[in-house]
Design an enzyme around this catalytic site. Sequence first.
Site: not given
Length: 1332
Positions: A691, A760, A990
């Site tokens: 990742d 986040k 991704d």
Amino acid sequence: MRNVAVVLMQEMLRCGHTFHDLLLSTYLSDKDIDHIKDVARGIISQGLESSDVAANLLNAVNDAEEKLDALKAESDETNGDIVEFSLDSPTDHLESGTKATEAAVTVSAADANTLLSTNVEGIESLKGSLKSLYSNELEGYNLQLRLERDTYDSALSRFRELNKRRNDPLLMTNIGALKRLSAEWLPQLEALVEEEQERCRKAMEDGTDRVRAHYGKFLTMLDPPKIAIITILEVMRLFSSTQKSNKESLPNVQGQKTVVIVNALSTAIHNEIRFDRMKKRSNRHITGRNISVARLASSGKLFNMAVRRAKAHELRENSNQDWLDTWDIATKTRIGSLLLSLLIESARLPESYNDPETGQQMRRMTPAFSHGYEIVRGRKYGMLRAHSSLRELFKSDNLISVVNARHLPMLVPPRPWLTFNSGGYLSQDEPCMRIKDNAEQLRYLKKASNDDRLYTLLAGLDSLGLTKWSINRPVFDAVRKVWNSGKEIAKIPARTFEAPEPAKPEDYTTNDKARNKYRMELQEWNNNRASQHSERCDCNYKVEIARAFLNYPMYFPHNMDFRGRAYPIPPHFNHLGNDLCRGLLVFHEGRPLGERGLYWLKIHMANLFGKDKLSHDERLEFVSANIDNIMASADNPVPDAFINGDADAVQPWWLGAEDAWQALASCIELTAAMRSSNPGEYVSRLHIHQDGTCNGLQHYAAMGRDAKGAFEVNLMPSDRPQDVYTGVLDGVIRLIEEDSKRGVEEALMLRDKLTRKIVKQTVMTNVYGVTLIGAKEQIAARLREVKDESGQHEFELMVVSKLSMYVAKKIFESLGEMFTQAQQIQNWLNESARRIAKSMPEAALKAWKRMILETKDSQSKLRMAMLDAKENARVLDNETILEIRPDLGPGAQRRKRLNVLATKPMTTVVWTTPLGLTVVQPYRKLVKRNVATSLQSIVVTDSNMPSPVNSQKQKTAFPPNYIHSLDASHMTLSAIECKKAGLVFASVHDSYWTHACDIDRMNDIIRDQFVKLHQRPIMADLKAEFEDRYKDHLMPVVGWEYVSKDIFASGGQIKFKKARVAKKSEREEKERLVEMELAMRHLEACGEVEGEAESDQVGEARTTVQAFHDRANAATAEMERVQRVANSLAASMEVVDLTSIELIDPNVDMSGALRQADHIFYTLSVNNTEHAKQVTQLRTEYKSKIRLIKMSKAARTAKRKVASKKKTTSKVVVAAADADAVDGAPPSTPSPQDAEAFARITDAVTQLETELADKVAELDRKYVLEFQVPPILLSHKMSPELIQQANAMIKNGELAGRLVKRVAWVEIEFDPLPEPGDFDISEVMKSPYFFS
């Protein structure tokens, strides 16, 4: 008939086509081809003269069918492995003591019955669609084609079967109430649809009802039973949903908006008609060609771009690209409304009531649905309401949508994407891009495909679609056990909703506060119950699909969104799904772990437990410390004691992972490898993930060569992975500490309360364009989750809003400090999109001006004509009016809409990705229109009508969309290279997946492709494309123009002028005002008109000439100040040489450009003064000389007259002679001497006039009298600091001019690109945590 067939064959051959082209025609079915063969045989048997053509045709058909037979035989040989495929390969190397190996490897009928499915129609439909898999009656491509062609048929047959059993109570015992009702409604609705189709056919024949005839040609394309079943299931699906979105928009309203149901019905009917037509436009030869190309792709030969290009050209020549039969919005709305009204008429349900006379309880049939209106927030909505008893059934027995079997995983390799609309499933032609009613995107996509710019991108989709998957049987067994238990474990919802219903307060009727609280709690409880049931049904879909494919490999065909991001087409079950889907999937192909495979398998295990921010060594230590837990999880994933809720039962260790089912799959795989005799030789099929670290910020840091940012997102080598979220959190905490020292209330409340989780989501979405308001809402949700030691909310609801806005600003500030170049690039992208979205082509602006001016001129002419007619007592007839005002004739409504659109921004942001895909942002403000239907007048959005862009959305969405397009390009390039290297590859945007043994090679490939991508001048290419694509575009600007013209006069004295309209033609003045009006309208539509913009010149287009005079006269005091400044500056100014002057660029040196403008206008003023002075002197001097000569001529004439008129005194003669000279009267016939003298005098006058003209021309050359100075326009949006600087210079007396607000159209320009940093992109190759 035979003669016609022969003639057509001969004509086809003459045009250069072959019989092979005939067989691949989309207009011939298998039946047509068989008929052609019969015709050919008949011609040959009769020995007609065209027998040679028929023989050639028959030979061509026979050859083609022999090839089909060979292809079928080859496919059967290949697909024979499918049935024999065993699913125990992941655990073949487990030792006998491992309980995971005890699972059966085949699916028996008894095993199939052990999965307790939710008793809803959607699951029954899925089972019907998958029945071919259970029976094994078909193989390979035939089985795939069967799955693709079976959708509503299984539901239709089930409902008909229910009707047969309706009179037998025993047979109907286990049938849900909703299914019984639906089966009862079906025949009545079929009959009504059939009657309507008959009326449509009659209208099409006699033309009596044009509206019905128009939509009837579409409605009659499907059989009544299929239309009826689609109508029932779609309406049931909408009412069975939680209606959460509807409640958010229409609170306290029971039912569904009519327009929503109408759109859903028409879309479902349209899709089914399209697929039905595809089936009819296909034949076995086209299917064989598709299978052949699919096999060519699976062999890898199509990844040779030369081969792919040749096959694409061949396919393009033999196919019809006009695959999308569009319906106009009126037709769609009328068909949907019609079907809904027929359902309302046919759907009935039993209702109990008390007879008012006898008091006995009776039963009657009442409408299941009713149509009405609701007024909410001042707006009227058409609503479809379900009967109260039906609403209760929806809560417990949902009838959700039919699973589209065409969108299940494929059993064979997908058809490759050779063109924009030929790929994926075998029997469907769908575009490779997910397009939602956007003809603009489709047009650009088709153009890119036909220009051969999509080969690399389509090859990437093929490489993803060719990845072969299987079901992880041990994980499936654990899932089945949890599912059958009915308990909520690992995000599998419980079978029943166990939360107690809120108790009704005793003071419900008297206490408003208690009543409102109870209503809110009850609504939330109902929503949660419906949501839990919906989630369990969705989970049931996934489990049923996994069970059906237990003995089969599967493929996920891919398509993409408008940015180029790849997505698997099967919506319900794929590797892009949730943790359950990913845990159930493994690669079909297994590969030995090898030397490094075991290492990466352990790293993957630690990552699933949230240890991805530790170093690799620390992650390995975590796995080693928990090896016993790992093996225990693999041996007994779901202990009976835990399922039964025993008091001494311990929760299985794997349930503590963030992604529990994937963690279980890793436990099983790692246990099998560790227990094998040689872990390096263990054949693993588990997908291992790599990742990216906040991938969007990685692209920003790479584009800006931002060394600091690159380090934060692991583009540079480091000992351990950097956590960008923690880095931003540290920056926010530092800023809060500084504020707390100053006593800021919010900072004091938040001290020691912030965590990584709170920041986040905002950090992650900041790179994708989250606004400050969006960030505030994200943080508010996280702050509400913060609890104190007693478990209560740390922050009261009333202060959360204020605190979240404060934190959001601090996060943006911290990000700006950490990613300087990224912020600058994002600002550049935002500003560029803003300018594009409000621009328009120069040619369009001219056309709009001409159209508006013509309308204004014709309006003026009509007013004059009507006034004249009134004065003369006449009446203008219609022909005369239309002759004067042609815009009132045919097309008047269209012209009116165009006039409105002229005032709206229409230009969307378009760019090309590194892989050649033209990206078109779809954000427009769709036009709404009323469509009259049999049910109600419905307001719908018409995507086919020209509509203005949503300029704000175009601006804010461009940076994230551009980054997504780069991310998609990187993934596609990596997928192709992995395919060429022989790796099995999959991706979730991704997150890149492959076998454990191939992780190192995949890491090298994705690093290499990332570096190659960013070694290109990406931003320079984008800027160059924008400059070329929008080179002829103009954009409206509200700004301040520096004006110093006419300030200076002789000696620096100011020239006062009465304000007046410039000396232009009336037409030019009108054009200028129209331009300003259009500019103002565009700026208003873009939300860029500031409050003060309505004053001064901005409002010029909406005022009169007299208003300009009034404003000029009111500015006397300001002009006096300007005079003093001009006089002061003129004393120190020098004349500049305007013949060789170089203009200063205001963008480079604004103050220098402003001073230069003053000097230029001062020089022009001095030049004009000196020029006028010297020209006046010359004219005076030469005028005197000429007068003297002319007087001499007059004297000679007078002398001659005196000689002929002696009686007249000399005084009278002289006066008369002077009068003759002045008036130009012809004198008496002169003597020869006088004539000669007169000629000499005339020559002298001419010579003097020539000398004067030469000297004036010399002065014209000496002094520059006119000089075009480009306007210096300053905009608040483009240069607010320069406006402040110019105002300061004017206030301080450094400039003689003034700033005047203007609205103008200027050529679109893009700012210089931000200066890049010093980060070396090749450092990515050395970073161990770039992807990890």
